[in-house]
Design an enzyme around this catalytic site. Structure first.
Site, PDB file in Angstrom:
ATOM      1  N   HIS A   1       0.949  -1.232   0.000  1.00  0.00           N
ATOM      2  CA  HIS A   1       0.104  -0.077   0.082  1.00  0.00           C
ATOM      3  C   HIS A   1       0.935   1.160   0.006  1.00  0.00           C
ATOM      4  CE1 HIS A   1      -2.970   2.853   1.121  1.00  0.00           C
ATOM      5  NE2 HIS A   1      -3.927   2.031   1.519  1.00  0.00           N
TER       6      HIS A   1
ATOM      7  N   GLU B   1      -0.789   1.168  -5.682  1.00  0.00           N
ATOM      8  CA  GLU B   1      -0.491  -0.052  -4.643  1.00  0.00           C
ATOM      9  C   GLU B   1      -0.370  -1.090  -5.587  1.00  0.00           C
ATOM     10  OE1 GLU B   1      -3.538  -0.019  -1.698  1.00  0.00           O
ATOM     11  OE2 GLU B   1      -3.827   2.216  -1.917  1.00  0.00           O
TER      12      GLU B   1
END
Length: 286
Positions: A156, A261
């Protein structure tokens, strides 16, 4: 090459890496890279000055690990979003200097009675971090049980930008995406041109290419992202209202980062057979 183990913010153990190519800061807690600074360049990664550094809390920035699910609890059992790896202590498994002058640090975590109570599968999870001219990351899932399991997951990553208004994300032109900010689990849309961000963006892109890029007009640089093991990517920026409501972000932090991400998200579900392993890989370069 120097590797220094220090006590960082909140008393959390950190590993500082410095070699001829770059400097990096790695948090052993959460198995999370917090900084990657190539020599002569500004940091590629963003961490909020308001980030929490405390056990049980996620660190807002760098490369948080979402595992063994991405997003909400897939079984609706009330377990935390994005799994349980980004808020627990990992272990340092290995460090080594490579022939090309880069440095590899391997952090890991294995299943325990505590994790089995949350997610009933035996596993060995490693984060392989190589700091060199580029930052190479591999999230390696090994199924140490006797039955298949499935996962979704993500790196992330928060990328630092000079000004979100002068930033575009390229490489996803023409691909389909799920617009989670606009319509939740509604239908997919098609990306028209490069991605510009001038409001909340929370999108899962499908059938992505191996290389994406963040073009940063303010810092006059391009961050290249190459990945393997994934069919999806997520682009996220909370924009002003949501950022203002997050205690671990400063109100204007949304102008200083974009998350691109590397994911196995939505229908990009990974099946890991007993005794097998799966590698999700990303590499970041300027």
């Amino acid at each position: 090459m120097t590797i220094t183990r220090v006590t960082g913010n909140g008393g959390l153990p950190m590993i500082n890496v410095s070699n001829d190519h770059a400097d990096a800061v790695i948090s052993v807690y959460a198995g999370q890279v917090l900084s990657f600074t190539p020599k002569g360049a500004a940091d590629v990664l963003f961490v909020s000055d308001n980030a929490y550094y405390a056990e049980g809390k996620a660190i807002k920035g760098g490369v948080p690990i979402c595992w063994p699910w991405f997003g909400a609890d897939p079984e609706g059992k009330g377990r935390p979003a994005h799994g349980f790896m980004r808020n627990r202590m990992w272990s340092e498994w290995e460090t080594r200097e490579n022939a090309d002058g880069s440095t590899t640090v391997v952090l890991g975590l294995e299943s325990s009675p505590e994790t089995l109570a949350i997610w009933p599968h035996a596993f060995r999870l490693a984060m392989e971090i190589t700091v060199g001219k580029t930052l190479q990351l591999a999230l390696v899932t090994r199924n140490t049980g006797d039955a298949v399991f499935t996962i979704t997951q993500a790196m992330h990553t928060y990328f630092a930008v000079g000004d979100i208004a002068q930033t575009t994300v390229t490489g996803l032109e023409g691909t389909q995406y799920l617009d989670k900010a606009a319509d939740g689990n509604g239908g997919t849309k098609q990306q028209d041109g490069a991605i510009s961000i001038n409001s909340e963006v929370d999108r899962v892109y499908f059938g992505i290419p191996a290389e994406l890029a963040i073009v940063d007009g303010a810092l006059k640089r391009t961050i290249r992202i190459t990945s393997s093991g994934n069919k999806t990517a997520v682009v996220w920026n909370p924009w002003a209202k949501i950022a203002a409501g997050m205690a671990d972000l400063q109100d204007d932090d949304y102008t200083r980062f974009v998350c691109v991400e590397t994911t196995n998200a939505a229908d990009d579900v990974v099946e890991v057979a007993a005794g097998a392993e799966f590698r999700l890989v990303a590499e970041y370069s300027l």
